[in-house]
Design a protein around this motif. Structure first.
Motif, PDB file in Angstrom:
ATOM      1  N   VAL A 147       0.819  -1.215   0.000  1.00  0.00           N
ATOM      2  CA  VAL A 147       0.000   0.000   0.000  1.00  0.00           C
ATOM      3  C   VAL A 147       0.855   1.267   0.000  1.00  0.00           C
ATOM      4  CG1 VAL A 147      -1.797   1.281   1.231  1.00  0.00           C
ATOM      5  CG2 VAL A 147      -1.914  -1.209   1.078  1.00  0.00           C
ATOM      6  N   PHE A 148       1.875   1.304   0.836  1.00  0.00           N
ATOM      7  CA  PHE A 148       2.711   2.508   0.914  1.00  0.00           C
ATOM      8  C   PHE A 148       3.983   2.378   0.101  1.00  0.00           C
ATOM      9  CE2 PHE A 148       0.725   3.059   5.313  1.00  0.00           C
ATOM     10  CZ  PHE A 148      -0.236   3.938   4.830  1.00  0.00           C
ATOM     11  N   PHE A 198      -9.609  -6.706  15.886  1.00  0.00           N
ATOM     12  CA  PHE A 198     -10.590  -6.109  14.969  1.00  0.00           C
ATOM     13  C   PHE A 198      -9.894  -5.467  13.773  1.00  0.00           C
ATOM     14  CE2 PHE A 198     -12.817  -2.097  13.859  1.00  0.00           C
ATOM     15  CZ  PHE A 198     -13.983  -2.636  13.323  1.00  0.00           C
ATOM     16  N   LEU A 199      -8.907  -4.635  14.067  1.00  0.00           N
ATOM     17  CA  LEU A 199      -8.182  -3.962  12.974  1.00  0.00           C
ATOM     18  C   LEU A 199      -7.406  -4.966  12.134  1.00  0.00           C
ATOM     19  CD1 LEU A 199      -7.267  -1.444  11.487  1.00  0.00           C
ATOM     20  CD2 LEU A 199      -5.505  -1.100  13.229  1.00  0.00           C
ATOM     21  N   LYS A 207      -9.407  -6.350   9.419  1.00  0.00           N
ATOM     22  CA  LYS A 207      -9.614  -5.382   8.343  1.00  0.00           C
ATOM     23  C   LYS A 207      -8.411  -5.351   7.411  1.00  0.00           C
ATOM     24  CE  LYS A 207     -13.544  -3.885   9.974  1.00  0.00           C
ATOM     25  NZ  LYS A 207     -14.818  -3.921   9.234  1.00  0.00           N
ATOM     26  N   TYR A 234      -8.504  -6.449   3.574  1.00  0.00           N
ATOM     27  CA  TYR A 234      -8.119  -5.446   2.572  1.00  0.00           C
ATOM     28  C   TYR A 234      -7.104  -6.012   1.598  1.00  0.00           C
ATOM     29  CZ  TYR A 234      -6.515  -0.992   0.628  1.00  0.00           C
ATOM     30  OH  TYR A 234      -6.196   0.034  -0.225  1.00  0.00           O
ATOM     31  N   TRP A 252      -4.117   8.901  11.333  1.00  0.00           N
ATOM     32  CA  TRP A 252      -4.557   7.512  11.444  1.00  0.00           C
ATOM     33  C   TRP A 252      -6.087   7.418  11.385  1.00  0.00           C
ATOM     34  CZ3 TRP A 252      -2.470   3.298  10.096  1.00  0.00           C
ATOM     35  CH2 TRP A 252      -1.116   3.010  10.296  1.00  0.00           C
ATOM     36  N   PHE A 285      -7.082   7.781   7.867  1.00  0.00           N
ATOM     37  CA  PHE A 285      -6.691   6.600   7.113  1.00  0.00           C
ATOM     38  C   PHE A 285      -7.631   5.422   7.390  1.00  0.00           C
ATOM     39  CE2 PHE A 285      -4.257   2.773   6.292  1.00  0.00           C
ATOM     40  CZ  PHE A 285      -3.685   3.048   5.063  1.00  0.00           C
ATOM     41  N   LEU A 286      -7.892   5.179   8.644  1.00  0.00           N
ATOM     42  CA  LEU A 286      -8.743   4.038   9.017  1.00  0.00           C
ATOM     43  C   LEU A 286     -10.147   4.195   8.455  1.00  0.00           C
ATOM     44  CD1 LEU A 286      -7.629   3.670  12.761  1.00  0.00           C
ATOM     45  CD2 LEU A 286      -6.985   2.181  10.850  1.00  0.00           C
ATOM     46  N   VAL A 325      -9.652   4.202   4.237  1.00  0.00           N
ATOM     47  CA  VAL A 325      -9.083   3.010   3.593  1.00  0.00           C
ATOM     48  C   VAL A 325      -9.765   1.724   4.058  1.00  0.00           C
ATOM     49  CG1 VAL A 325      -6.970   1.687   3.201  1.00  0.00           C
ATOM     50  CG2 VAL A 325      -6.908   4.192   3.219  1.00  0.00           C
ATOM     51  N   PHE A 326      -9.970   1.597   5.355  1.00  0.00           N
ATOM     52  CA  PHE A 326     -10.579   0.372   5.867  1.00  0.00           C
ATOM     53  C   PHE A 326     -12.082   0.519   6.111  1.00  0.00           C
ATOM     54  CE2 PHE A 326      -6.199  -0.477   7.775  1.00  0.00           C
ATOM     55  CZ  PHE A 326      -5.832  -1.290   6.724  1.00  0.00           C
ATOM     56  N   LEU A 383     -13.522   1.984   8.544  1.00  0.00           N
ATOM     57  CA  LEU A 383     -13.932   1.940   9.950  1.00  0.00           C
ATOM     58  C   LEU A 383     -14.890   3.096  10.218  1.00  0.00           C
ATOM     59  CD1 LEU A 383     -11.111   0.884  12.373  1.00  0.00           C
ATOM     60  CD2 LEU A 383     -12.164  -0.355  10.509  1.00  0.00           C
ATOM     61  N   ILE A 416       1.801   7.983   5.171  1.00  0.00           N
ATOM     62  CA  ILE A 416       0.347   7.985   5.387  1.00  0.00           C
ATOM     63  C   ILE A 416      -0.252   9.283   4.871  1.00  0.00           C
ATOM     64  CG2 ILE A 416      -1.476   7.954   7.137  1.00  0.00           C
ATOM     65  CD1 ILE A 416       0.448   6.291   8.898  1.00  0.00           C
ATOM     66  N   TYR A 429      -0.168   9.402   1.082  1.00  0.00           N
ATOM     67  CA  TYR A 429      -1.149   8.466   0.525  1.00  0.00           C
ATOM     68  C   TYR A 429      -2.537   9.081   0.517  1.00  0.00           C
ATOM     69  CZ  TYR A 429      -3.774   4.143  -0.195  1.00  0.00           C
ATOM     70  OH  TYR A 429      -4.621   3.182  -0.683  1.00  0.00           O
TER      71      TYR A 429
END
Ligand code: MN
Ligand code: MN
Ligand code: MN
Ligand code: MN
Lengths: 220, 220
Positions: A91-92, A113-114, A117, A121, B84, B87-88, B91-92, B94, B118, B121
């Motif tokens: 991704v990065f 949990f994360l 994900k 992904y 973060w 991003f979460l 991207v995910f 959440l 990050i 991105y």
DNA sequence: ATTAAAATTTAAGTATGCTTAAATATGTGC
DNA sequence: GCACATATTTAAGCATACTTAAATTTTAAT
């Protein structure tokens, strides 16, 4: 208190796991201490504490062994580590030598949990960028891989690179310069044990590779 | 030892920053203790340690104040936190109530190198999903935003929601159920101070919102 | 089998980040 | 201005994760 493990504990357990699942399999406290950059005394201390918590089997002067609970934790942290490495690379675009250091921190700050994900992904990948298997959510680790370091590979046999086990920038510079990736075919032509060098043929070139570097290159 | 800050220190400094940059601006040690879920004694202890490290100005019984060095650290951690969260969320996927808890951990396990990746991105975003400004790499924070909690907004004036400052699931359930997002227009029609309720009009509906919930909704 | 070298453990001590309980200061009501 | 409730600090102590230095055990060499 029962369920949470500190960063120090996670790293310690992971270090034992790393050396347990190796050919040499030396898990004496000194080995773990060196791996983690702590004193032998600190490693002994931690070993006794983890024995009390039933994570490690510990007998004085003997090798450290993970209990089932310890192994479960180790595999779980390894899953986090390898999923993060895969994520950072894909991704990065972090390079092979950069991902390990970052994953070493993130693995301790990631909820289950994360983690799900991240795995989703990425399409639930089975291998990380080094070619190491990513444990499943259930804790299963692909062990079938009959990989061995190219140092021990047979002469004049065609192999493919299946793992590049390093986090050293120079190592990956060398790999890139010589087009050595996961999947690259190679043949060992000759060994020079005194100088600890191997002569390998790959990509229509002949290379002389020192054992110390070849150690990290696994083939199958 | 000079440059690295522990998780406890980062969270403590960040808590002071949070309460310093608020209307009430109460940064007594008790407030910080409650925010962090530690005892008052522990907070006093930490305040004195951080004063010795020149991160906090501390006088007995007075409010805690960040020094320039303390503020710099706080802003840096807040940048990590909000990047973060962004991003979460993006991207995910959440949800709004999930991102805070995860970011609260990840913010302490993120190198400056990774932080840049990050940010890049995401296209160097200026606001996180709550509408809070993301400090720049240089430590500048968008302060111009003349936002205020809808509790203090004028009657019969058209506003837009610019921040949803909560990490509570029920809060965001309520927001979603009533189509309240960043940018949603609303007007306060009436206040009921005794019951601490506001009558607001938005999306052609009339809502009665309790002050406790409205507190987290900022408008401009 | 001795003995010296190397590895490991024990002992004592330190820094961090907490706790509970007691002492002290602050601030509010009257 | 006084007294009491509330907030804050001090004091003592604990768990974790380390350190250095000394003692002990293992191991490897002769
Ligand atoms: Mn790695
Ligand atoms: Mn780690
Ligand atoms: Mn947040
Ligand atoms: Mn945090």
């Amino acid at each position: 208190m029962a369920n949470y493990s500190s960063i120090a504990v996670e790293n310690f357990i992971k270090a034992i796991y790393k050396y347990e699942s190796r050919d040499g399999a030396d898990t004496k406290s000194g080995t773990i201490a060196t791996e983690l950059g702590i004193t032998h005394a600190a490693a002994t201390d931690m070993a006794r504490k983890l024995a009390a918590k039933n994570m490690v089997d510990y007998e004085k002067y003997k090798e450290l062994k993970l209990t089932p609970a310890g192994k479960k934790l180790a595999v779980h942290v390894v899953r986090k580590h390898r999923l993060w490495e895969t994520f950072l690379h894909q991704v990065f675009g972090l390079s092979m030598h950069e991902i390990h250091k970052e994953a070493e921190l993130l693995e301790h700050a990631t909820s289950d949990f994360l983690l799900d994900k991240i795995s989703e992904y990425l399409g639930n990948p089975q291998f990380d960028p080094h070619g190491d298997p990513i444990p499943t959510k259930e804790g299963k680790v692909e062990t079938s891989q009959a990989s061995l370091s190219m140092v021990y590979a047979e002469l004049n046999t065609s192999y493919k690179i299946c793992r590049l086990r390093s986090s050293d920038e120079e190592f990956f510079d060398f790999c890139q310069a010589n087009d050595m990736r996961l999947g690259t075919a190679l043949t060992i032509k000759k060994r020079y044990p005194k100088t600890r060098m191997l002569e390998a043929e790959l990509n229509h070139k002949t290379l002389l590779i020192h054992y110390d570097l070849a150690q990290a290159i696994h083939v199958e």
